[in-house]
Design an enzyme around this catalytic site. Sequence first.
Site, PDB file in Angstrom:
ATOM      1  N   ASN A  44       0.979  -1.070   0.098  1.00 33.04           N
ATOM      2  CA  ASN A  44       0.070   0.207  -0.057  1.00 33.04           C
ATOM      3  C   ASN A  44       0.918   1.200  -0.058  1.00 33.04           C
ATOM      4  O   ASN A  44       1.982   1.087   0.666  1.00 33.04           O
ATOM      5  CB  ASN A  44      -0.994   0.082   1.161  1.00 33.04           C
ATOM      6  CG  ASN A  44      -0.443  -0.245   2.462  1.00 33.04           C
ATOM      7  OD1 ASN A  44       0.598  -0.939   2.634  1.00 33.04           O
ATOM      8  ND2 ASN A  44      -1.312   0.167   3.505  1.00 33.04           N
ATOM      9  N   GLU A  52       0.356   5.262   0.719  1.00 32.09           N
ATOM     10  CA  GLU A  52      -0.538   6.557   1.157  1.00 32.09           C
ATOM     11  C   GLU A  52      -0.170   7.865   0.707  1.00 32.09           C
ATOM     12  O   GLU A  52       0.926   7.738  -0.002  1.00 32.09           O
ATOM     13  CB  GLU A  52      -0.584   6.328   2.713  1.00 32.09           C
ATOM     14  CG  GLU A  52      -1.264   4.920   3.119  1.00 32.09           C
ATOM     15  CD  GLU A  52      -1.380   5.099   4.585  1.00 32.09           C
ATOM     16  OE1 GLU A  52      -0.954   5.742   5.376  1.00 32.09           O
ATOM     17  OE2 GLU A  52      -2.033   3.978   4.933  1.00 32.09           O
ATOM     18  N   CYS A 112      -4.144   0.669  -2.396  1.00 31.67           N
ATOM     19  CA  CYS A 112      -4.164  -0.397  -1.517  1.00 31.67           C
ATOM     20  C   CYS A 112      -2.935  -1.598  -2.172  1.00 31.67           C
ATOM     21  O   CYS A 112      -2.764  -1.280  -3.401  1.00 31.67           O
ATOM     22  CB  CYS A 112      -5.326  -1.416  -1.488  1.00 31.67           C
ATOM     23  SG  CYS A 112      -6.435  -0.637  -0.671  1.00 31.67           S
ATOM     24  N   GLU A 160      -3.149  -4.745  -2.921  1.00 36.35           N
ATOM     25  CA  GLU A 160      -3.628  -5.473  -3.998  1.00 36.35           C
ATOM     26  C   GLU A 160      -3.765  -4.812  -5.198  1.00 36.35           C
ATOM     27  O   GLU A 160      -3.342  -5.363  -6.309  1.00 36.35           O
ATOM     28  CB  GLU A 160      -5.255  -6.098  -3.654  1.00 36.35           C
ATOM     29  CG  GLU A 160      -5.083  -6.959  -2.343  1.00 36.35           C
ATOM     30  CD  GLU A 160      -5.520  -5.848  -1.073  1.00 36.35           C
ATOM     31  OE1 GLU A 160      -4.800  -4.835  -0.831  1.00 36.35           O
ATOM     32  OE2 GLU A 160      -6.244  -6.331  -0.039  1.00 36.35           O
ATOM     33  N   CYS A 170     -10.307  -5.337   0.506  1.00 36.75           N
ATOM     34  CA  CYS A 170     -11.309  -4.162   0.651  1.00 36.75           C
ATOM     35  C   CYS A 170     -12.361  -4.402  -0.519  1.00 36.75           C
ATOM     36  O   CYS A 170     -11.942  -4.939  -1.626  1.00 36.75           O
ATOM     37  CB  CYS A 170     -10.821  -2.678   0.804  1.00 36.75           C
ATOM     38  SG  CYS A 170     -10.286  -2.070  -0.809  1.00 36.75           S
ATOM     39  N   CYS A 220     -10.742  -3.231  -3.891  1.00 42.52           N
ATOM     40  CA  CYS A 220      -9.866  -4.160  -4.709  1.00 42.52           C
ATOM     41  C   CYS A 220     -10.536  -5.648  -5.029  1.00 42.52           C
ATOM     42  O   CYS A 220     -10.128  -5.987  -6.008  1.00 42.52           O
ATOM     43  CB  CYS A 220      -8.796  -4.482  -3.517  1.00 42.52           C
ATOM     44  SG  CYS A 220      -7.523  -3.136  -3.302  1.00 42.52           S
TER      45      CYS A 220
HETATM   46  N1  THU Z   1      -5.477  -1.208   2.612  1.00 47.02           N
HETATM   47  C1  THU Z   1      -4.644  -2.278   1.794  1.00 47.02           C
HETATM   48  O1  THU Z   1      -3.641  -1.933   1.223  1.00 47.02           O
HETATM   49  N2  THU Z   1      -5.533  -3.408   1.535  1.00 47.02           N
HETATM   50  C2  THU Z   1      -6.784  -3.433   1.538  1.00 47.02           C
HETATM   51  O2  THU Z   1      -7.452  -4.579   1.114  1.00 47.02           O
HETATM   52  C3  THU Z   1      -7.363  -2.603   2.845  1.00 47.02           C
HETATM   53  C4  THU Z   1      -6.729  -1.220   3.209  1.00 47.02           C
HETATM   54  C5  THU Z   1      -4.374  -0.230   3.160  1.00 47.02           C
HETATM   55  C6  THU Z   1      -5.160   1.054   2.790  1.00 47.02           C
HETATM   56  C7  THU Z   1      -4.365   2.029   3.975  1.00 47.02           C
HETATM   57  O3  THU Z   1      -3.002   2.222   3.261  1.00 47.02           O
HETATM   58  C8  THU Z   1      -4.381   1.047   5.057  1.00 47.02           C
HETATM   59  O4  THU Z   1      -4.631  -0.100   4.448  1.00 47.02           O
HETATM   60  C9  THU Z   1      -5.337   1.432   5.936  1.00 47.02           C
HETATM   61  O5  THU Z   1      -6.633   1.457   5.630  1.00 47.02           O
END
Ligand code: THU
Length: 128
Positions: free
Chosen positions: A44, A46, A55, A57, A88, A91
């Site tokens: 991920n 940000e 994310c 994925e 999520c 994704c």
């Molecule tokens: N996140 C992912 O990388 N994958 C997911 O399926 C759910 C959330 C990340 C997004 C963000 O950087 C952190 O987790 C908190 O939400």
Amino acid sequence: MNVTDRELIDRAKTMLDKAYVPYSEFHVGAALLDSQGNVFTGCNVENSSYGCACCAERTAVFKAVSEGSRSFEAIAIVSSAGGETYPCGICRQVLSEFAPKIRVILENNDGELVTYTLDELLPHSFSL
Ligand code: THU
């Protein structure tokens, strides 16, 4: 050169250190296996404008598609929280575009692998 589910989880774990997560401090790693046996990893990423985060994925899927790979067999997902880290909703939808029945491999708190198919996690997904 078959990639096992355990190897795919291990590849996902190598991405936890790469996650750029100054805001959530929640590290996620993913490893996506295509039908040729190639593995595309993702973490991920940000942003100070929170909605820009990508994310792990989707990072893996976009890396693969941008390299010409579109046929996927499995994706492994791990996080710094440990235990099953489910993808999520966004994704799930992105994965369903290319691989509606992809296997999703998670690891539970006992270190055991847990697998689902995407259509179990996202029934009746949207498509045009
Ligand atoms: N996140 C992912 O990388 N994958 C997911 O399926 C759910 C959330 C990340 C997004 C963000 O950087 C952190 O987790 C908190 O939400």
